[in-house]
Design a protein around this motif. Structure first.
Motif, short mmCIF file in Angstrom:
data_model
loop_
_atom_site.label_atom_id
_atom_site.label_comp_id
_atom_site.label_asym_id
_atom_site.label_seq_id
_atom_site.Cartn_x
_atom_site.Cartn_y
_atom_site.Cartn_z
N LEU A 213 52.60 -11.28 -88.57
CA LEU A 213 52.00 -10.94 -89.99
C LEU A 213 50.39 -11.08 -90.11
O LEU A 213 49.92 -10.40 -91.05
N GLY A 214 49.76 -12.09 -89.63
CA GLY A 214 48.39 -12.25 -89.74
C GLY A 214 48.22 -13.05 -90.98
O GLY A 214 49.02 -13.54 -91.72
N GLY A 215 46.75 -13.18 -91.38
CA GLY A 215 46.45 -13.92 -92.70
C GLY A 215 46.14 -15.26 -92.30
O GLY A 215 45.88 -15.57 -91.11
N HIS A 216 46.40 -16.22 -93.40
CA HIS A 216 46.15 -17.54 -93.44
C HIS A 216 47.36 -18.31 -93.52
O HIS A 216 48.01 -17.89 -94.76
N ALA A 217 47.86 -19.17 -92.90
CA ALA A 217 49.13 -19.97 -93.20
C ALA A 217 49.00 -21.19 -92.47
O ALA A 217 48.63 -21.67 -91.50
N LEU A 218 49.43 -22.28 -93.16
CA LEU A 218 49.65 -23.65 -92.84
C LEU A 218 51.40 -23.67 -92.52
O LEU A 218 52.09 -23.71 -93.43
N LEU A 219 51.69 -24.19 -91.43
CA LEU A 219 52.96 -24.15 -90.87
C LEU A 219 53.18 -25.65 -90.74
O LEU A 219 52.45 -26.35 -90.04
N ALA A 292 43.65 -32.29 -97.12
CA ALA A 292 42.49 -32.04 -96.27
C ALA A 292 42.68 -30.48 -95.47
O ALA A 292 41.68 -29.78 -95.35
N VAL A 293 43.89 -30.31 -94.93
CA VAL A 293 44.02 -29.07 -94.15
C VAL A 293 43.86 -27.78 -95.34
O VAL A 293 43.54 -26.90 -95.15
N CYS A 294 44.29 -28.09 -96.57
CA CYS A 294 44.45 -27.18 -97.45
C CYS A 294 42.88 -26.93 -97.91
O CYS A 294 42.77 -25.59 -98.22
N LEU A 295 42.29 -27.85 -97.88
CA LEU A 295 40.82 -27.60 -98.34
C LEU A 295 40.02 -26.80 -97.41
O LEU A 295 39.25 -26.14 -97.67
N TYR A 296 40.36 -27.40 -96.22
CA TYR A 296 39.50 -26.37 -95.02
C TYR A 296 40.10 -24.99 -95.10
O TYR A 296 39.35 -24.09 -95.10
N ALA A 297 41.28 -24.86 -95.07
CA ALA A 297 41.98 -23.37 -95.11
C ALA A 297 41.59 -22.69 -96.23
O ALA A 297 41.41 -21.62 -96.04
N ALA A 298 41.50 -23.38 -97.43
CA ALA A 298 40.89 -22.36 -98.57
C ALA A 298 39.38 -22.23 -98.54
O ALA A 298 39.15 -21.32 -99.55
#
Length: 334
Positions: A213-219, A292-298
């Protein structure tokens, strides 16, 4: 389309092609399949993975029926948190994660069900915190833009998906419908989907779908299948950005001992969450790591190490000071 043929095809492990799965998904979501056959599909999909092409077809059918939610304008991607399970052995910390992100100026869209299937739903805790469900698409967009947080019930995303989830509860199966809801790309490119799975066995096939699907996702393997990390034992976290996977954190091998977690009911969890936000109480390590991961991903930081530094003290410390500095700069420039 012969429903009996498709059901047998799934049951013998042949899977479905993209075109058949998309057409079937459209029929299921539009209420065009009789209830008996719908129940048979739910059970069949729960027992046999239909394959990557089928997941992409089902996802496409759902995507065509989603409302026009709009990510707020601004420098950061909106973090999307699905909540479709409820928890029984832990306090529900999805609302805490959402409020922490909002504190850093990251917009957050929560979508999911009202009930917890015998456990505590995120919706119960959100209500205790004064975050009520939106009733229209315009209301979701306004709340995201003006307040930085919105809760969209699944019936607003897709009435057909809500009906399938209700039938899931009646049948006592919790499989592909929930996974489809978790995979929903409700905001598109300017968002980060937190995509939890309920068990380790779901990680590989879910990762394959997200990659396609692509895009940005945290699994991650969510706490009881929800979008927050187990506060006692951090799961592995991997981040996908533009089709490329990056390992963020490995899984903890031993459980932590925490003394300040609240009782599991919604009222106690809501009161504790409010106190954490008000008094900047220390966060469980897995929640700090996920933050922390969400801050980086955002896009709040340029790399994960910066995000780790911001959240290193208690999840607030450096981040609050950095945010205050940004506010002071903004005030001087006004």
């Amino acid at each position: 389309m012969s429903y009996a043929t498709l059901i047998r095809q799934i049951e013998v492990g042949e899977g479905l092609g993209f075109v058949d799965a998309r057409a079937l998904g459209a029929a299921l979501l539009d209420g065009g399949v009789p209830e008996l056959e719908t129940a048979a599909f739910l059970v069949a999909f729960n027992q046999h993975d239909p394959g990557l092409d089928a997941w992409l077809g089902l996802h496409a059918a759902l995507a065509e029926r989603l409302p026009d939610f709009a990510a707020p304008s601004g420098p950061f991607r909106t973090v999307v948190l699905p909540t479709y399970h409820g928890v029984r052995a832990h306090p529900h910390l999805t609302p805490l994660l959402a409020l922490l992100l909002k504190r850093f100026g990251i917009p957050v869209l929560i979508h999911g069900v009202f009930e917890g299937g015998g456990g505590t739903a995120a919706a119960y805790v959100l209500r205790e915190l004064g975050i009520m469900p939106c009733s229209t698409t315009a209301q979701v967009n306004a709340h995201l833009q003006e307040e930085g947080i919105a809760f969209a019930p699944v019936a607003l995303l897709s009435p057909g998906l809500a009906a399938l989830l209700a039938l899931r509860a009646r049948l006592g199966v919790d499989g592909w419908v929930t996974r489809l809801a978790m995979l929903a790309d409700v905001l598109g490119e300017h968002s980060v989907r937190v995509t939890p799975v309920a068990s380790g066995a779901e990680i590989a096939p879910t990762r394959e779908v997200l990659e396609a699907l692509g895009g940005h996702a945290l699994l991650l393997q969510g706490c009881e299948g929800e979008a927050f990390a187990d506060p006692l034992q951090r799961p592995e976290m991997v981040l996908m950005q533009d089709g490329q996977w990056q390992p963020m954190y490995g899984a903890q091998t031993t459980a932590s001992v925490l003394e300040n977690l609240p009782e599991m009911d919604a009222r106690a969890t809501g009161a504790w969450t409010a106190q954490v936000m008000r008094d900047h109480l220390s966060l469980p390590l897995p929640i700090r790591n996920q933050l922390a991961v969400c801050l980086y991903a955002a896009g709040y930081t340029e790399d994960l190490n910066q995000a780790r530094a911001i959240t290193a003290i208690n999840g607030f410390g450096l981040g609050v000071r950095a945010l205050s500095l940004r506010e002071r700069v903004g005030e001087r420039g006004a």
